[in-house]
Scaffold this motif. Structure first.
Motif, PDB file in Angstrom:
ATOM      1  N   LYS A   1       3.795   6.099  -5.244  1.00 22.88           N
ATOM      2  CA  LYS A   1       3.905   6.196  -6.703  1.00 22.88           C
ATOM      3  C   LYS A   1       2.942   7.249  -7.252  1.00 22.88           C
ATOM      4  O   LYS A   1       3.273   7.993  -8.181  1.00 22.88           O
ATOM      5  CB  LYS A   1       3.578   4.841  -7.355  1.00 22.88           C
ATOM      6  N   THR A   2       1.737   7.261  -6.715  1.00 19.81           N
ATOM      7  CA  THR A   2       0.698   8.165  -7.228  1.00 19.81           C
ATOM      8  C   THR A   2       0.651   9.497  -6.500  1.00 19.81           C
ATOM      9  O   THR A   2       0.023  10.441  -6.971  1.00 19.81           O
ATOM     10  CB  THR A   2      -0.686   7.493  -7.139  1.00 19.81           C
ATOM     11  N   HIS A   3       1.293   9.579  -5.331  1.00 21.80           N
ATOM     12  CA  HIS A   3       1.340  10.817  -4.546  1.00 21.80           C
ATOM     13  C   HIS A   3       2.795  11.056  -4.149  1.00 21.80           C
ATOM     14  O   HIS A   3       3.167  10.917  -2.987  1.00 21.80           O
ATOM     15  CB  HIS A   3       0.441  10.706  -3.310  1.00 21.80           C
ATOM     16  N   SER A   4       3.580  11.411  -5.141  1.00 24.95           N
ATOM     17  CA  SER A   4       5.026  11.528  -4.927  1.00 24.95           C
ATOM     18  C   SER A   4       5.403  12.687  -4.019  1.00 24.95           C
ATOM     19  O   SER A   4       6.547  12.777  -3.560  1.00 24.95           O
ATOM     20  CB  SER A   4       5.739  11.688  -6.278  1.00 24.95           C
ATOM     21  N   ASP A   5       4.445  13.572  -3.736  1.00 24.55           N
ATOM     22  CA  ASP A   5       4.729  14.705  -2.854  1.00 24.55           C
ATOM     23  C   ASP A   5       4.478  14.378  -1.386  1.00 24.55           C
ATOM     24  O   ASP A   5       4.665  15.226  -0.515  1.00 24.55           O
ATOM     25  CB  ASP A   5       3.859  15.904  -3.249  1.00 24.55           C
ATOM     26  N   ILE A   6       4.050  13.142  -1.093  1.00 26.52           N
ATOM     27  CA  ILE A   6       3.789  12.724   0.290  1.00 26.52           C
ATOM     28  C   ILE A   6       4.621  11.493   0.610  1.00 26.52           C
ATOM     29  O   ILE A   6       4.539  10.482  -0.089  1.00 26.52           O
ATOM     30  CB  ILE A   6       2.298  12.401   0.515  1.00 26.52           C
ATOM     31  N   ASP A   7       5.411  11.598   1.659  1.00 28.58           N
ATOM     32  CA  ASP A   7       6.197  10.450   2.120  1.00 28.58           C
ATOM     33  C   ASP A   7       5.518   9.834   3.337  1.00 28.58           C
ATOM     34  O   ASP A   7       5.054  10.550   4.232  1.00 28.58           O
ATOM     35  CB  ASP A   7       7.614  10.878   2.494  1.00 28.58           C
ATOM     36  N   VAL A   8       5.465   8.516   3.363  1.00 23.84           N
ATOM     37  CA  VAL A   8       4.750   7.796   4.408  1.00 23.84           C
ATOM     38  C   VAL A   8       5.722   7.180   5.403  1.00 23.84           C
ATOM     39  O   VAL A   8       6.628   6.431   5.031  1.00 23.84           O
ATOM     40  CB  VAL A   8       3.863   6.689   3.804  1.00 23.84           C
ATOM     41  N   ASN A   9       5.519   7.506   6.676  1.00 23.12           N
ATOM     42  CA  ASN A   9       6.210   6.817   7.769  1.00 23.12           C
ATOM     43  C   ASN A   9       5.245   5.745   8.278  1.00 23.12           C
ATOM     44  O   ASN A   9       4.202   6.070   8.864  1.00 23.12           O
ATOM     45  CB  ASN A   9       6.529   7.777   8.912  1.00 23.12           C
TER      46      ASN A   9
ATOM     47  N   LEU B   1       0.820  -1.206   0.000  1.00 26.53           N
ATOM     48  CA  LEU B   1       0.000   0.000   0.000  1.00 26.53           C
ATOM     49  C   LEU B   1       0.855   1.256   0.000  1.00 26.53           C
ATOM     50  O   LEU B   1       0.587   2.208  -0.746  1.00 26.53           O
ATOM     51  CB  LEU B   1      -0.917   0.012   1.224  1.00 26.53           C
ATOM     52  N   VAL B   2       1.878   1.273   0.849  1.00 26.84           N
ATOM     53  CA  VAL B   2       2.746   2.442   0.934  1.00 26.84           C
ATOM     54  C   VAL B   2       3.451   2.685  -0.403  1.00 26.84           C
ATOM     55  O   VAL B   2       3.527   3.819  -0.893  1.00 26.84           O
ATOM     56  CB  VAL B   2       3.775   2.280   2.073  1.00 26.84           C
ATOM     57  N   THR B   3       3.947   1.621  -1.001  1.00 25.07           N
ATOM     58  CA  THR B   3       4.638   1.743  -2.292  1.00 25.07           C
ATOM     59  C   THR B   3       3.720   2.314  -3.365  1.00 25.07           C
ATOM     60  O   THR B   3       4.090   3.223  -4.111  1.00 25.07           O
ATOM     61  CB  THR B   3       5.173   0.374  -2.740  1.00 25.07           C
ATOM     62  N   GLU B   4       2.499   1.779  -3.451  1.00 29.99           N
ATOM     63  CA  GLU B   4       1.549   2.240  -4.465  1.00 29.99           C
ATOM     64  C   GLU B   4       1.121   3.681  -4.203  1.00 29.99           C
ATOM     65  O   GLU B   4       0.974   4.471  -5.144  1.00 29.99           O
ATOM     66  CB  GLU B   4       0.326   1.323  -4.489  1.00 29.99           C
ATOM     67  N   PHE B   5       0.919   4.027  -2.947  1.00 30.89           N
ATOM     68  CA  PHE B   5       0.503   5.387  -2.621  1.00 30.89           C
ATOM     69  C   PHE B   5       1.592   6.393  -2.990  1.00 30.89           C
ATOM     70  O   PHE B   5       1.307   7.447  -3.569  1.00 30.89           O
ATOM     71  CB  PHE B   5       0.177   5.500  -1.127  1.00 30.89           C
TER      72      PHE B   5
END
Length: 340
Positions: free
Chosen positions: A44-52, A38-42
């Motif tokens: 990819k489509t929202h490159s301006d948001i990094d997920v911790n 999920l984090v990887t796919e997100f």
């Protein structure tokens, strides 16, 4: 270390964010493979948001969110059984949010939102049951169980694993299911007898069937879709559904009250409810029923229409007082006897 690096610390998976980017602090209570996908796919489509991202079982996630109440470190909690999400909602730990995706959700997902005052929503569903290793059963001459009562058979002594309901939403659902099926006193009598056949109370809800798949146990009490995942991977697991009836989960999602990044949380929230995202779950070994009615149900998913489901009372068993009461009794009467 770049932002896609995965750090494994004491069994917890962290996906660190890049400096200077918008952030989302996510607790994921599904299997770690699903969380990572999920984090990887997100990203990819929202490159301006990094997920911790941190992976925690449902009970652990609730405890963390409660402990951080005055200074939330989490923005969004995705997945895990609905009961602790409802408890968090009742405690005011999660925020009200009505997603624009709401009209695409299945009835049970919408009902979960309504019951919580729109502080959580259903993201998937699945029935409780078990998975057993047919090779072990054949080798040891164990008759496959058909009912909850069959799990008390002496031939299963030391062959069963189930998670601890304090840390695992799967195990709490089992506890609440048995109470609703049998009545509370009878359910605890059953669990005390079942204890004689338990080899281990695990931390994670899916761990018991993974142990059965590896030949470390004969049977794991789990959600049936977790057993299906082991079948798909080629392990000799047979999925079982109890004849007396069984409970089910509504895996849920909640935005944390006072989140540091509420806008990013809403972006992820709406994104993960889309049919396109929910349809990638089987690729990560997730075979639950998706909550978006436009998402295709995985062909390997257990057919809920063929399973005898109880009328699970999510409102009562998701309440803080009822949950606390049942867990305290389990600790006193069952968990405390586990080492005997």
């Amino acid at each position: 270390m770049n932002r896609t690096t995965i750090a494994i610390l004491c069994g917890t998976v962290l996906l660190p964010a890049a400096a200077g980017a918008a952030e989302l602090n996510l607790i994921c209570s599904a299997d770690v493979v699903i969380c990572e996908r999920l984090v990887t796919e997100f990203e990819k489509t929202h490159s301006d948001i990094d997920v911790n991202m941190v992976r925690l079982s449902s009970g652990e996630a609730y405890a963390k969110i409660r402990a951080e109440n005055r200074n939330p470190q989490t923005d969004l909690w995705w997945a895990g059984t609905g009961d602790p999400h409802l408890q968090a909602a009742a405690d005011g730990l999660t925020a009200e949010y009505k997603s624009p995706m709401l009209d695409q959700m299945r009835d049970w997902a919408v009902k979960q939102a309504e019951v919580s005052g729109f502080r959580t929503i259903g993201v998937y569903s699945g029935a409780l049951g078990w998975g057993y290793n047919k090779d072990i059963f054949e080798k040891k001459g164990i008759k496959p169980p058909e009912c909850w009562a069959d799990l008390l058979d002496p031939s299963l002594k030391g062959e069963i694993q189930i998670a601890d309901p304090n840390s695992s939403g799967t195990a709490y659902t089992t506890l609440a299911t048995l109470v609703q099926l049998m009545g509370e006193d009878q359910a605890f009598d059953y669990l005390k007898k079942l204890n004689a056949n338990i080899s281990q109370y695990t931390k994670s809800g899916s761990a018991p069937v993974k142990a059965a798949a590896r030949g470390e146990a004969g049977l794991g009490i789990v959600f049936q879709h977790d057993a299906v995942a082991q079948v798909v991977e080629g392990f000799p697991i047979v999925v079982g559904s109890p004849c007396e009836g069984t409970g089910y989960e509504i895996g849920s999602m909640s935005i944390i009250e006072g989140a540091q990044n509420p806008d990013e949380a809403k972006i992820f929230y709406d994104w993960v409810l889309t049919p396109e995202v929910q349809e990638i779950m089987p690729e990560a070994g997730s075979f639950q029923i998706p909550s978006n009615k436009n998402a295709k149900i995985p062909e390997q998913s257990p057919d809920l229409g063929t399973i005898k489901l109880i009328d699970y009372d999510f409102e009562e068993y998701g309440s803080a007082d009822r949950r606390k009461e049942l867990l305290a009794r389990w600790d006193a009467e069952v968990g405390g006897r586990a080492a005997e």
